[in-house]
Design an enzyme around this catalytic site. Structure first.
Site, PDB file in Angstrom:
ATOM      1  N   TYR A 153      -9.592 -10.732  -5.575  1.00 13.14           N
ATOM      2  CA  TYR A 153      -9.014 -10.894  -7.274  1.00 13.14           C
ATOM      3  C   TYR A 153      -9.447 -11.942  -8.769  1.00 13.14           C
ATOM      4  CZ  TYR A 153      -6.784  -6.856  -4.898  1.00 13.14           C
ATOM      5  OH  TYR A 153      -5.971  -6.366  -4.230  1.00 13.14           O
ATOM      6  N   ARG A 185      -1.135  -2.359  -6.470  1.00 10.33           N
ATOM      7  CA  ARG A 185      -1.394  -3.388  -6.177  1.00 10.33           C
ATOM      8  C   ARG A 185      -2.278  -4.362  -6.128  1.00 10.33           C
ATOM      9  NH1 ARG A 185      -1.268  -4.415  -0.582  1.00 10.33           N
ATOM     10  NH2 ARG A 185      -3.368  -4.910   0.633  1.00 10.33           N
ATOM     11  N   HIS A 241      -3.695  -9.343   3.620  1.00  8.74           N
ATOM     12  CA  HIS A 241      -5.386  -9.319   3.856  1.00  8.74           C
ATOM     13  C   HIS A 241      -5.149 -10.337   5.321  1.00  8.74           C
ATOM     14  CE1 HIS A 241      -6.179  -8.817  -0.501  1.00  8.74           C
ATOM     15  NE2 HIS A 241      -5.710  -7.571   0.299  1.00  8.74           N
ATOM     16  N   ARG A 295       0.995  -1.023  -0.419  1.00  2.81           N
ATOM     17  CA  ARG A 295       0.032   0.368   0.101  1.00  2.81           C
ATOM     18  C   ARG A 295       0.702   1.307  -0.227  1.00  2.81           C
ATOM     19  NH1 ARG A 295      -1.936  -3.492   4.155  1.00  2.81           N
ATOM     20  NH2 ARG A 295      -4.591  -4.620   3.204  1.00  2.81           N
ATOM     21  N   LYS A 322      -1.873  -2.786   7.794  1.00  2.55           N
ATOM     22  CA  LYS A 322      -3.047  -2.259   8.965  1.00  2.55           C
ATOM     23  C   LYS A 322      -3.168  -2.885  10.034  1.00  2.55           C
ATOM     24  CE  LYS A 322      -6.299  -1.211   5.048  1.00  2.55           C
ATOM     25  NZ  LYS A 322      -7.972  -1.127   4.268  1.00  2.55           N
ATOM     26  N   HIS A 381      -2.975   2.146  -5.268  1.00  2.00           N
ATOM     27  CA  HIS A 381      -3.539   0.739  -5.007  1.00  2.00           C
ATOM     28  C   HIS A 381      -4.194   0.223  -6.053  1.00  2.00           C
ATOM     29  CE1 HIS A 381      -5.345  -0.562  -1.592  1.00  2.00           C
ATOM     30  NE2 HIS A 381      -6.131  -0.846  -2.310  1.00  2.00           N
TER      31      HIS A 381
END
Length: 329
Positions: free
Chosen positions: A310, A278, A301, A181, A205, A275
């Site tokens: 995806y 990404r 993730h 990110r 995150k 992004h």
């Protein structure tokens, strides 16, 4: 380098007004104010959410409770589903984006799930609260040859050795090669890079650390930046940041986004964001035969279901191409 020295993700946005942020709520009774403060601490400390997300969720909860107080509510247990629905309906009348409405519903559900689990309320009034369904848009995904052309354009732009161009070349290569990110990109420190193993240590995150690989072209760009670009921009108090801005401080997310847009225009490819690179990296990994679990680890993730989108992106694009090209579609 300790991860605690890095800039908290989202911290640079903490003082900015967020689009769609609720207006200031009226003063809340002391008990409700204390509950919001405790919820804010729960989000930041126990759930490890970014400062931006914590600010958005607590702002939504204050808006909700302000509406409840306006109807005569003084205690959390007095909030019922009717209050919640009226609050969302009032916000919906302002023609806000569905994503904003969905986030506010999520904030209300998270808050009352927390108040119930901590004994602050006897029951959860948000269990039956529905939010607008957010339409799933296909992310921009560059074709493999377009991505390669974009990287080559960045490399050619840096051929004269200009430090800023070397930084931009390294940034694009890292974004595409590792799928990080943009907040993770600018948070990387020099000591996080292992050129021998071709890996990066990034903090994602929830302050979760992971190690991601990168390829030979990205390694070449990083080495060139470290040898000839970074020393030219570094100042006495630059600190450990890998990517430095023109004044020698840690490079920012806004500058990274502007760079990607500009180089995409220069390369003549679809306009993309960091992004989107990404998304492109993840899609190309799957198309190349990588398994979902590996892609999940690379992207950081929390759940496999996030990575699975995806596979849907690839299927949707195939379907769209089929319907456009086949005469009997």
């Amino acid at each position: 380098m300790s991860t605690s020295e890095k800039r908290p993700h989202g911290a640079e946005k903490a003082g900015q007004d967020e689009p769609g942020q609720p207006e200031a709520a009226p003063d809340l009774p002391a008990g409700l104010t204390a509950a919001v403060a405790a919820f804010e601490e729960h989000l930041a400390v126990q759930r490890g959410l970014s400062a931006h997300t914590v600010r958005a969720y607590t702002g939504d909860v204050r808006s909700l409770l302000g509406r409840a107080v306006g109807t005569g509510v003084r205690e959390l247990d007095d909030v019922d589903i009717a209050v919640l629905r009226d609050w969302l309906a009032d916000l919906g009348a302002r023609d806000l984006a569905r994503t904003t409405m969905a986030r506010r519903g999520a904030a209300a559900r998270a808050f009352f799930a927390w108040t119930t689990s901590t004994g602050r309320t006897a029951q959860n009034p948000a269990l039956r609260l529905a939010s607008p369904r957010v339409p799933r848009h296909l992310p921009t995904v560059l074709a493999v040859d377009s991505a390669a052309h974009l990287m080559e354009t960045a490399r050619e732009s840096a051929a004269d050795g200009d430090p800023a161009r070397l930084r931009e070349w390294a940034a694009l290569e890292v974004l595409y090669a590792s799928g990080v990110r943009v907040a993770e990109l600018v948070g990387i420190d020099v000591d996080d890079v292992d050129l021998g193993e071709r890996t990066l240590r990034v903090v994602g995150k929830g302050d979760k650390e992971r190690v991601v690989p990168f390829g030979v072209p990205a390694g070449r760009a990083i080495r060139r930046w470290l040898d000839a670009g970074r020393p030219a921009l570094a100042v006495a108090d630059s600190g450990p940041a890998l990517l430095l801005g023109d004044r020698g401080r840690r490079w920012g997310q806004r500058q990274a986004r502007e760079t990607v847009h500009r180089l995409a225009a220069l390369a003549g490819v679809d306009d993309v964001t960091p992004h989107d690179l990404r998304h492109s990296a993840a899609t190309h990994l799957l198309q190349g035969g990588s398994d979902l679990r590996s892609v999940q680890e690379v992207l950081g993730h929390a759940t496999l279901s996030t990575t699975q989108r995806y596979t849907h992106v690839s299927a949707d694009r195939l379907r769209a191409s089929f319907e456009q090209a086949f005469p009997r579609a």
